[in-house]
Structure formats: C-alpha cells, structure tokens
Write a protein that holds these residues in place. Structure first.
Motif, PDB file in Angstrom:
ATOM      1  N   ALA A   1      46.518  44.761  36.130  1.00 55.12           N
ATOM      2  CA  ALA A   1      46.451  43.624  37.066  1.00 55.12           C
ATOM      3  C   ALA A   1      45.710  42.457  36.418  1.00 55.12           C
ATOM      4  CB  ALA A   1      45.769  44.054  38.359  1.00 55.12           C
ATOM      5  N   GLY A   2      44.590  42.759  35.792  1.00 53.92           N
ATOM      6  CA  GLY A   2      43.771  41.706  35.169  1.00 53.92           C
ATOM      7  C   GLY A   2      44.522  40.968  34.080  1.00 53.92           C
ATOM      8  N   LEU A   3      45.191  41.742  33.211  1.00 51.31           N
ATOM      9  CA  LEU A   3      45.905  41.101  32.098  1.00 51.31           C
ATOM     10  C   LEU A   3      47.077  40.262  32.609  1.00 51.31           C
ATOM     11  CD1 LEU A   3      45.807  43.850  29.312  1.00 51.31           C
ATOM     12  CD2 LEU A   3      44.304  41.869  29.629  1.00 51.31           C
ATOM     13  N   LYS A   4      47.754  40.745  33.657  1.00 53.09           N
ATOM     14  CA  LYS A   4      48.850  39.948  34.229  1.00 53.09           C
ATOM     15  C   LYS A   4      48.330  38.619  34.769  1.00 53.09           C
ATOM     16  CE  LYS A   4      52.332  43.360  35.711  1.00 53.09           C
ATOM     17  NZ  LYS A   4      52.718  44.240  36.831  1.00 53.09           N
ATOM     18  N   ALA A   5      47.177  38.656  35.439  1.00 52.75           N
ATOM     19  CA  ALA A   5      46.613  37.426  36.015  1.00 52.75           C
ATOM     20  C   ALA A   5      46.195  36.456  34.920  1.00 52.75           C
ATOM     21  CB  ALA A   5      45.436  37.768  36.924  1.00 52.75           C
ATOM     22  N   ILE A   6      45.604  37.004  33.866  1.00 55.54           N
ATOM     23  CA  ILE A   6      45.149  36.157  32.752  1.00 55.54           C
ATOM     24  C   ILE A   6      46.347  35.513  32.049  1.00 55.54           C
ATOM     25  CG2 ILE A   6      44.095  36.279  30.448  1.00 55.54           C
ATOM     26  CD1 ILE A   6      42.158  38.410  31.688  1.00 55.54           C
ATOM     27  N   GLN A   7      47.408  36.318  31.901  1.00 54.34           N
ATOM     28  CA  GLN A   7      48.636  35.822  31.273  1.00 54.34           C
ATOM     29  C   GLN A   7      49.288  34.742  32.142  1.00 54.34           C
ATOM     30  OE1 GLN A   7      51.222  39.110  30.520  1.00 54.34           O
ATOM     31  NE2 GLN A   7      51.852  38.278  28.536  1.00 54.34           N
ATOM     32  N   ASP A   8      49.275  34.990  33.459  1.00 50.26           N
ATOM     33  CA  ASP A   8      49.860  34.031  34.395  1.00 50.26           C
ATOM     34  C   ASP A   8      49.123  32.690  34.326  1.00 50.26           C
ATOM     35  OD1 ASP A   8      51.581  33.272  36.605  1.00 50.26           O
ATOM     36  OD2 ASP A   8      49.834  33.509  37.914  1.00 50.26           O
TER      37      ASP A   8
ATOM     38  N   SER B   1      39.540  45.840  29.319  1.00 49.21           N
ATOM     39  CA  SER B   1      40.392  44.658  29.252  1.00 49.21           C
ATOM     40  C   SER B   1      40.175  43.921  27.934  1.00 49.21           C
ATOM     41  CB  SER B   1      40.082  43.710  30.416  1.00 49.21           C
ATOM     42  OG  SER B   1      40.292  44.359  31.642  1.00 49.21           O
ATOM     43  N   GLY B   2      39.356  44.509  27.055  1.00 49.26           N
ATOM     44  CA  GLY B   2      39.144  43.920  25.738  1.00 49.26           C
ATOM     45  C   GLY B   2      38.080  42.838  25.730  1.00 49.26           C
ATOM     46  N   LEU B   3      37.221  42.831  26.751  1.00 52.86           N
ATOM     47  CA  LEU B   3      36.237  41.756  26.864  1.00 52.86           C
ATOM     48  C   LEU B   3      34.817  42.210  26.515  1.00 52.86           C
ATOM     49  CD1 LEU B   3      37.537  40.343  30.286  1.00 52.86           C
ATOM     50  CD2 LEU B   3      38.008  39.428  28.002  1.00 52.86           C
ATOM     51  N   ALA B   4      34.655  43.463  26.056  1.00 52.40           N
ATOM     52  CA  ALA B   4      33.302  43.994  25.838  1.00 52.40           C
ATOM     53  C   ALA B   4      32.506  43.126  24.867  1.00 52.40           C
ATOM     54  CB  ALA B   4      33.376  45.434  25.337  1.00 52.40           C
TER      55      ALA B   4
ATOM     56  N   MET C   1      27.816  27.124  38.231  1.00 54.01           N
ATOM     57  CA  MET C   1      27.331  28.106  37.255  1.00 54.01           C
ATOM     58  C   MET C   1      28.457  28.568  36.319  1.00 54.01           C
ATOM     59  SD  MET C   1      24.630  30.983  37.620  1.00 54.01           S
ATOM     60  CE  MET C   1      24.223  32.115  36.302  1.00 54.01           C
ATOM     61  N   TYR C   2      29.630  28.860  36.895  1.00 58.73           N
ATOM     62  CA  TYR C   2      30.778  29.261  36.075  1.00 58.73           C
ATOM     63  C   TYR C   2      31.943  28.307  36.318  1.00 58.73           C
ATOM     64  CZ  TYR C   2      28.298  33.805  36.210  1.00 58.73           C
ATOM     65  OH  TYR C   2      27.374  34.803  36.133  1.00 58.73           O
ATOM     66  N   ASP C   3      32.846  28.220  35.342  1.00 60.22           N
ATOM     67  CA  ASP C   3      34.085  27.446  35.525  1.00 60.22           C
ATOM     68  C   ASP C   3      35.271  28.350  35.846  1.00 60.22           C
ATOM     69  OD1 ASP C   3      33.073  24.905  35.196  1.00 60.22           O
ATOM     70  OD2 ASP C   3      33.328  24.944  33.005  1.00 60.22           O
ATOM     71  N   ILE C   4      35.323  29.496  35.182  1.00 57.14           N
ATOM     72  CA  ILE C   4      36.478  30.392  35.346  1.00 57.14           C
ATOM     73  C   ILE C   4      36.004  31.828  35.539  1.00 57.14           C
ATOM     74  CG2 ILE C   4      38.492  31.401  34.172  1.00 57.14           C
ATOM     75  CD1 ILE C   4      39.000  28.679  32.949  1.00 57.14           C
ATOM     76  N   VAL C   5      36.475  32.448  36.616  1.00 54.87           N
ATOM     77  CA  VAL C   5      36.105  33.835  36.912  1.00 54.87           C
ATOM     78  C   VAL C   5      37.380  34.626  37.195  1.00 54.87           C
ATOM     79  CG1 VAL C   5      34.837  35.368  38.478  1.00 54.87           C
ATOM     80  CG2 VAL C   5      33.888  33.114  37.910  1.00 54.87           C
ATOM     81  N   VAL C   6      37.471  35.806  36.609  1.00 51.55           N
ATOM     82  CA  VAL C   6      38.565  36.721  36.946  1.00 51.55           C
ATOM     83  C   VAL C   6      38.061  37.654  38.050  1.00 51.55           C
ATOM     84  CG1 VAL C   6      40.119  38.525  36.120  1.00 51.55           C
ATOM     85  CG2 VAL C   6      39.481  36.611  34.607  1.00 51.55           C
ATOM     86  N   VAL C   7      38.817  37.726  39.151  1.00 50.88           N
ATOM     87  CA  VAL C   7      38.456  38.606  40.265  1.00 50.88           C
ATOM     88  C   VAL C   7      39.501  39.707  40.374  1.00 50.88           C
ATOM     89  CG1 VAL C   7      37.915  38.764  42.722  1.00 50.88           C
ATOM     90  CG2 VAL C   7      37.537  36.602  41.496  1.00 50.88           C
TER      91      VAL C   7
END
Lengths: 133, 389
Positions: free
Chosen positions: B29-36, B71-74, B105-111
C-alpha cells in the motif's frame, strides 16, 4: 488473566457497589472518581452506594456467536438495564426464554457464576438479571 | 494553520489473504501511494501508521518502525508513529499527520493503515474486536461487539420502527457497490432475502449484517498544500476534520440510537470547512454493522433522525443517489482490516474526487467525507475533502 483482575472488582460485581455524587446526587456504576456531570466539584465527594438491584430492560440482544468461554451458554440474552437509581449497566438476562424478553421488562439482580479461566483457572462471579417476581 | 493536500493514494486488495503477511500488505500500500505521488523517498519527512491490534493479531508491536524499515526507509531514520484508537486508528493517524504538516514541522508525510486479522481464528478475532468495548463492564458479562451493535439496532427499531429489511438494504447496497470495486473482499451482489436468511450473530443482526474479518492495507501521501502542485495537478485538500470521544461503554451513553461522538465530530468538521451536509456528494461511513451506517447517515445529518432505514431502502444513499454512501463497498463489502479502514476510506474519496473511480464513479463529485468509528462509538472522526484544482 491474573487473579487480581477479578478480585479487585468483587465489591461491584458481587454487591452492586457504585458511587453517588455528593454534589448533584447522580448515581454511577461502577464507581467513578469524578462525576461526569459535575467534574472537579465532585472530587472527594463521591460516596459509595449499594444499588437495589431492581431495574428495567432498555434494549437487549440474543447472542448466537459467542466468545469461547460463553460457548456452552449460547444462545443467551444480553441486555442494557436501567437501574432504579437511574444508572445503566450491561448484563445477561437469565431464567427466561429469549423470546419472552421485552423492552420495558422489570428485572432483578441475581448472584451467578460469570466465567472461568480455563479448566483449572479462577472461577469468577457477579451479577446477572432475572425477571422480577 | 497551513493547508494540507492528499497527493498520492494506494491500497492492497482486501480479503482473506493467506499468502500475505502484515509487512507485505503495509509495504504494498505504501509503495503504491508513493508511486502515485511520484515521490522520491528523500522527500518523505515522517511515516504515520494506523493499526489497532497487531500485538494481538500477529503478536508484533512496534509496527511503525517495521513498516518504514521494510519499505526501504530504514537508512533515512525517519520519525515513525503508530496510532491506536480502536477502529478509528487510521482516521486518527490521518488527522495527526495533517496537524504535523499544518504546523510547519513536516512537509510530506506518508500515512498507512494496516491490519492482518486472519492469522488468528474467527472466535479469537471477534474477541480482539470486542476489546475496543469496555472489557471490565461489558465483555466480561458476555457482551460481544456484534451484541452491542445489535442492542443499538433493537432500540432503533423500537423507537423509530426500523425493520430488518431496512438494515438489510444497507448490506445489499454496499455489496452492489463492492461488486464494482476490484480491491473489494466481496465483489458479488446479494439480495435482501439472503441477508434476512443468514444465520443469527446477535439478534436482530445476522451474519450478512456484519462486516467480515479481513487482511489489507491502505496508504496516502499528505503534502503541504502550497507544495502539492509540484507533485500533482489534482491535489485533494482537507477542508475540515473533527474528532470526538464519548463514554467507553454503550450503556453509559446519553442515547442508544444516536452516536453523540459522530454528531460532534461531524459538526466540528463541517464548521471548519464552512460547509453543510448538502455540500458533500460522496461519503464513506463506518458500516461495521448495517445499523452503524443507518446511525451514521442520521448523525451526520444526511437524512432525518430515525429515517436512515427507509432512506437506504429508497435508494437515497445509493450510487449517484442524493448522497452516494460507501461507493467502495464500505467495511461490509470492501472489507474491514481494522487499522486500514480510515485510510482506505480516504483512498476511495480521493479516487472519487479525482474522477478515477471507474464504474462506481459519482458524477460531479467535488467534495467527499469520511466517517470512522472506534469501539461502539466512543471515538468518531470525520474528514471532509475537496478537489483542489
């Protein structure tokens, strides 16, 4: 679950002990440290009271899909009961056929076994309700 | 407060996904959203996860770091947050992420929102769901989660004359919508008779009055509105959010047929948005049971109090009706992986507002709403979205 989890609720589960707000007189069950109506004014003024055990069915359901430890009891009736003192609680209605339970029905608390923690675990007790005589 | 927009969405299929683990689902789900959103991973400032009970369902806590890791963000050492609020956790995660961006505080957050429910048996899963009710003063006496909603249904029938056919019409409508959603758990229409003849779970609710147990995940990418146009031509803006709580136990509530938390959350969201229910064309509401949708459309003021049943049977909430409700199929047909719910609802609203909902597209949808419940209504949260182009 550890035994103290059941043991520390004995007063309310065996004897229907709730609290009465010393500020507005509203009764709560189980006991509360703060009255939901009076807030800060009630702190330190919540007196312990014993409910009469008399109440009226406000709504009910017949449970057919039961948790493992209630498996042998199904189908059984659960109800929300409004006590004489005005406070409501959730309990089983027993000693009657499910189809005879109605909204508005008068009921009376009874002391019963509630459940058991496995084969050799603690047996815990509390209130259920039966039709009032 | 800065404006916040959704710039990317993604979800897995929902269902009994025996071959997929919690982490597989969260990552997909996360990778699909990031790709989108066409993001690079270095654009991400934080990750928020809505998850109700991984500790009980899969014996794994600390799932926020886990999902970011897989998700490869470590290597980026991002702040990660897991939010719990019963069934509302995904929607609360959205609000917390919105606030974090609005604050500057943040500009972009993945939920993300995820739940893996089928690694335990059905009885155990039902008991875990019940743990969002009051364990000491409801569940211990034998009240199940379905039983508590059944008692709301019984009282609604008593006060307003709602019938089992009215309740069933919610399930029929949501299955009809689910049949148009390729990610839905149930893509098959059902009849009112099938609902009425399904075995009792807790009277007056039968099996088909209840949402299923599901595995699944959903994710959205949130971005400061002022920067959203760098990523998309159709940002979907948050116009209002409202969250409210109530007594934990159903028996303590003011009214068994009105969820005050929904009323208050809805009012807060509409007040912030300076809109009314008439301004919304599409809504995803929390239909974990058929009665829940009837209460939701009444308490959100889409229909008059007490008329939710007849309105549903008459098609007021059908696809392209007066207000299209649960076009995704809702929890009933899309599925109910608890932690994913609030986020999946937002995903559906974004698809609708972008005009990319395919066969279930609501014509002219410009504003949409999500409504999510925790427990039997001790938490409710409403978000209102608008197309921002």
């Amino acid at each position: 679950m550890a035994i103290p989890r059941f043991w520390r609720e004995i007063a309310s589960r065996y004897n229907l002990i709730g609290t009465k707000c010393g500020s507005c007189g509203k009764v709560d069950f189980p006991p509360r440290a703060v009255c939901p109506d009076c807030g800060r004014k009630s702190i330190g003024k919540m007196q312990r009271v014993k409910l009469t055990g008399k109440g009226t069915v406000v709504t009910y359901t017949v449970i057919h899909d039961a948790p493992a430890q209630f498996e042998l009891q199904k189908p059984y009736v659960m109800a929300i009961i409004e006590m004489e003192e005005g406070v409501r609680l959730t309990s089983q209605v027993i000693d009657t056929k499910p189809e005879d339970v109605k909204i508005g029905m008068k009921v009376q608390a009874a002391f019963r076994k509630l459940g058991q923690e496995g084969e050799a675990g603690v047996i815990h007790y509390g209130y259920k309700f039966r039709p009032a005589g | 407060m800065r404006g916040v927009a959704v710039i990317g969405v993604g979800e897995t299929e929902f269902g009994e996904l025996w071959d997929r683990s919690f982490r597989d689902l969260g990552i997909e789900a996360g990778l699909k959203a990031i790709q989108d959103a066409k993001l690079r991973s270095e654009d991400i400032d934080a990750v928020y996860i809505g998850n109700m009970s991984a500790g009980k369902f899969i014996d794994q806590e600390h799932v926020s770091a886990l999902v970011a890791d897989y998700s490869g963000l470590a290597d980026m050492h991002l702040p990660t947050v897991r939010v719990e609020g019963g069934g509302a956790c995904g929607a609360i995660a959205l609000l917390q992420a919105r606030l974090a961006i609005a604050s500057g505080m943040y500009d972009i957050v993945v939920v993300g929102g995820a739940e893996k429910m089928t690694d335990v048996g059905e009885v155990q899963a039902a008991e875990i769901l019940s743990s969002t009710a009051d364990q000491e003063w409801e569940s211990v006496f034998g009240a199940t989660f379905a039983g508590l909603y059944a008692m709301m249904a019984r009282r609604h029938m008593y006060e307003y004359g709602t019938t089992r056919e009215h309740l069933a019409s919610v399930a029929v409508k949501n299955h009809k919508n689910g049949a148009l959603n390729p990610d839905a758990q149930f893509q098959k229409e059902i009849t009112i008779d099938a609902v009425l003849q399904s075995p009792w779970v807790a009277e007056p609710l039968g099996l088909f009055d209840c949402a299923p147990l599901s595995d699944g995940a959903a994710a959205v990418v949130l971005c400061a509105a002022e920067k959203a146009h760098k990523f998309t031509d159709t940002p979907i803006l948050f116009r209002g959010s409202g969250q409210a709580s109530d007594f934990l136990a159903l028996h303590d509530r003011r009214d068994l047929t009105t969820m005050d938390a929904t009323v208050v959350a809805g009012k807060r969201a509409f007040d912030e948005a300076k809109l009314t229910p008439k301004d919304v064309q599409v809504a995803e509401v929390h239909d974990n049971f058929t009665i829940s949708e009837i209460l939701a459309i009444e308490d959100l003021r889409f229909v008059e109090k007490g008329k939710g049943g007849p309105a549903t049977l008459d098609g007021v909430t059908a696809l392209n009706g007066k207000i299209s409700v649960n076009t995704s199929g809702g929890l009933k047909a899309r599925g109910q992986p608890v932690g994913a719910t609030g986020v999946a609802q937002a995903v559906e609203i974004v698809h609708q507002l972008r005009g990319e909902a395919g066969k279930r597209q609501v014509v002219g949808a410009r504003r949409g709403l999500t409504h999510t419940l925790g427990g039997t209504g001790a938490t409710a949260i409403v978000h209102i979205f608008e197309r921002g182009d």
